[in-house]
Design an enzyme around this catalytic site. Structure first.
Site, PDB file in Angstrom:
ATOM      1  N   ASN A   1      36.151  29.623  42.058  1.00  0.00           N
ATOM      2  CA  ASN A   1      34.674  29.620  41.994  1.00  0.00           C
ATOM      3  C   ASN A   1      34.182  28.754  40.842  1.00  0.00           C
ATOM      4  O   ASN A   1      33.165  28.076  40.954  1.00  0.00           O
ATOM      5  CB  ASN A   1      34.156  31.053  41.882  1.00  0.00           C
ATOM      6  CG  ASN A   1      34.165  31.754  43.227  1.00  0.00           C
ATOM      7  OD1 ASN A   1      33.358  31.439  44.077  1.00  0.00           O
ATOM      8  ND2 ASN A   1      35.093  32.671  43.417  1.00  0.00           N
TER       9      ASN A   1
ATOM     10  N   GLY B   1      40.194  30.743  39.354  1.00  0.00           N
ATOM     11  CA  GLY B   1      39.130  29.815  38.989  1.00  0.00           C
ATOM     12  C   GLY B   1      38.612  28.950  40.118  1.00  0.00           C
ATOM     13  O   GLY B   1      38.013  27.905  39.882  1.00  0.00           O
TER      14      GLY B   1
ATOM     15  N   ASP C   1      28.250  45.733  40.748  1.00  0.00           N
ATOM     16  CA  ASP C   1      27.714  45.091  41.975  1.00  0.00           C
ATOM     17  C   ASP C   1      26.342  45.645  42.355  1.00  0.00           C
ATOM     18  O   ASP C   1      25.942  45.603  43.518  1.00  0.00           O
ATOM     19  CB  ASP C   1      28.680  45.287  43.162  1.00  0.00           C
ATOM     20  CG  ASP C   1      30.040  44.676  42.843  1.00  0.00           C
ATOM     21  OD1 ASP C   1      31.052  45.291  43.229  1.00  0.00           O
ATOM     22  OD2 ASP C   1      30.081  43.647  42.167  1.00  0.00           O
TER      23      ASP C   1
ATOM     24  N   HIS D   1      30.311  38.318  44.635  1.00  0.00           N
ATOM     25  CA  HIS D   1      31.145  39.400  45.156  1.00  0.00           C
ATOM     26  C   HIS D   1      31.520  39.045  46.585  1.00  0.00           C
ATOM     27  O   HIS D   1      30.641  38.657  47.371  1.00  0.00           O
ATOM     28  CB  HIS D   1      30.400  40.742  45.094  1.00  0.00           C
ATOM     29  CG  HIS D   1      31.224  41.882  45.603  1.00  0.00           C
ATOM     30  ND1 HIS D   1      32.252  42.449  44.862  1.00  0.00           N
ATOM     31  CD2 HIS D   1      31.215  42.530  46.801  1.00  0.00           C
ATOM     32  CE1 HIS D   1      32.824  43.401  45.585  1.00  0.00           C
ATOM     33  NE2 HIS D   1      32.211  43.460  46.755  1.00  0.00           N
TER      34      HIS D   1
ATOM     35  N   ASN E   1      26.745  37.281  39.403  1.00  0.00           N
ATOM     36  CA  ASN E   1      28.126  37.537  39.830  1.00  0.00           C
ATOM     37  C   ASN E   1      28.282  37.209  41.298  1.00  0.00           C
ATOM     38  O   ASN E   1      27.342  37.380  42.084  1.00  0.00           O
ATOM     39  CB  ASN E   1      28.466  39.017  39.594  1.00  0.00           C
ATOM     40  CG  ASN E   1      29.889  39.364  40.046  1.00  0.00           C
ATOM     41  OD1 ASN E   1      30.841  38.716  39.632  1.00  0.00           O
ATOM     42  ND2 ASN E   1      30.004  40.360  40.916  1.00  0.00           N
TER      43      ASN E   1
HETATM   44  C1  GRF Z   1      37.787  35.945  44.733  1.00  0.00           C
HETATM   45  O1  GRF Z   1      38.129  36.898  45.725  1.00  0.00           O
HETATM   46  C2  GRF Z   1      36.348  36.111  44.359  1.00  0.00           C
HETATM   47  O2  GRF Z   1      35.562  36.534  45.451  1.00  0.00           O
HETATM   48  C3  GRF Z   1      36.363  37.219  43.378  1.00  0.00           C
HETATM   49  O3  GRF Z   1      37.540  36.954  42.602  1.00  0.00           O
HETATM   50  C4  GRF Z   1      38.522  36.306  43.441  1.00  0.00           C
HETATM   51  C5  GRF Z   1      39.133  35.110  42.772  1.00  0.00           C
HETATM   52  O4  GRF Z   1      38.115  34.223  42.391  1.00  0.00           O
HETATM   53  N1  GRF Z   1      35.146  37.256  42.654  1.00  0.00           N
HETATM   54  P1  GRF Z   1      38.464  32.846  41.579  1.00  0.00           P
HETATM   55  O5  GRF Z   1      39.377  32.042  42.464  1.00  0.00           O
HETATM   56  O6  GRF Z   1      39.153  33.244  40.298  1.00  0.00           O
HETATM   57  O7  GRF Z   1      37.138  32.191  41.367  1.00  0.00           O
END
Ligand code: GRF
Length: 205
Positions: free
Chosen positions: A16, A14, A149, A108, A106
């Site tokens: 992001n 989490g 993607d 990536h 999304n």
């Molecule tokens: C990260 O590598 C992100 O780029 C990918 O999922 C991984 C973990 O993301 N989309 P998060 O910490 O759960 O947001």
């Protein structure tokens, strides 16, 4: 509509999602409101982050039957206008994408079209970049369609690969320098478009 109601789908740490909540708290998401987090499995750190960030959270296990139907029902119940996939590891079906009327975006962790598509997620993406020997990688935010993607690119940011980088070190740099900046910025761009489109259609009525 003053703001676009945003649902964030998560599968792991989490970070992001945290970047989105932090941007919100800094006033950098004026056209979006984080209305719902949907975790596709219990016990992940993203659930705690949602709670700490005062965002409603639903756990809908991806492995259980009817996952997409339950997610669509939650999106309707919360009157969601747009969806952000933030570390979400599922691949949404064509039917799901066609059933949800709003945009889905999304993040990536590479510069699409490099190191993306089926099987490229998490550390695997960074290991593939290291194995290939590229000198620059980065992150991409794109619209989601039925091709993994594959949707239109919204924002990208490049990140240098340094001598001695491991996949873990590189992942962290890409998160810090690219992902956590791009996703909030892209969410605000798309939310502003959603609000503008709603205002335009209301003006026609
Ligand atoms: C990260 O590598 C992100 O780029 C990918 O999922 C991984 C973990 O993301 N989309 P998060 O910490 O759960 O947001």
């Amino acid at each position: 509509m003053l703001t676009a109601r945003i649902a964030v789908l998560v599968s792991g740490g989490g970070t992001n999602l945290q970047a989105l909540m932090d941007a919100r708290d800094r006033g950098e998401l004026p056209h979006g409101s984080l209305a719902l987090v949907i975790a596709d499995k219990p016990g992940i750190r993203a659930i705690e982050r949602a709670r700490e960030g005062d965002v409603a959270c639903a756990v809908i296990p991806r492995k259980e039957p009817g996952f997409e139907e339950k997610v669509l029902a939650a999106l309707r119940n919360y009157k969601i206008d747009m969806v952000v996939l933030a570390g979400f590891l599922g691949i949404l079906s064509r039917e799901f994408i066609q059933a949800f009327p709003g945009p889905i975006i999304n993040i990536h962790p590479s510069l699409i079209p490099a190191f993306c598509g089926k099987g490229f997620y998490g550390l695997k993406v960074h290991q593939a970049a290291l194995d290939y020997g590229v000198k620059v990688t980065g992150a991409t935010v794109h619209y989601v369609n039925e091709v993994p993607d594959g949707g239109k690119i919204i924002l990208q940011r490049a990140v240098d690969i340094l001598p001695g980088d491991t996949a873990e070190v590189l992942q962290r740099r890409v998160m810090e320098q690219a992902e956590w900046k791009l996703l909030p910025a892209a969410a605000e761009l798309v939310a502003a478009d959603v609000v503008a489109a709603e205002a335009a259609s209301a003006a026609k009525e």
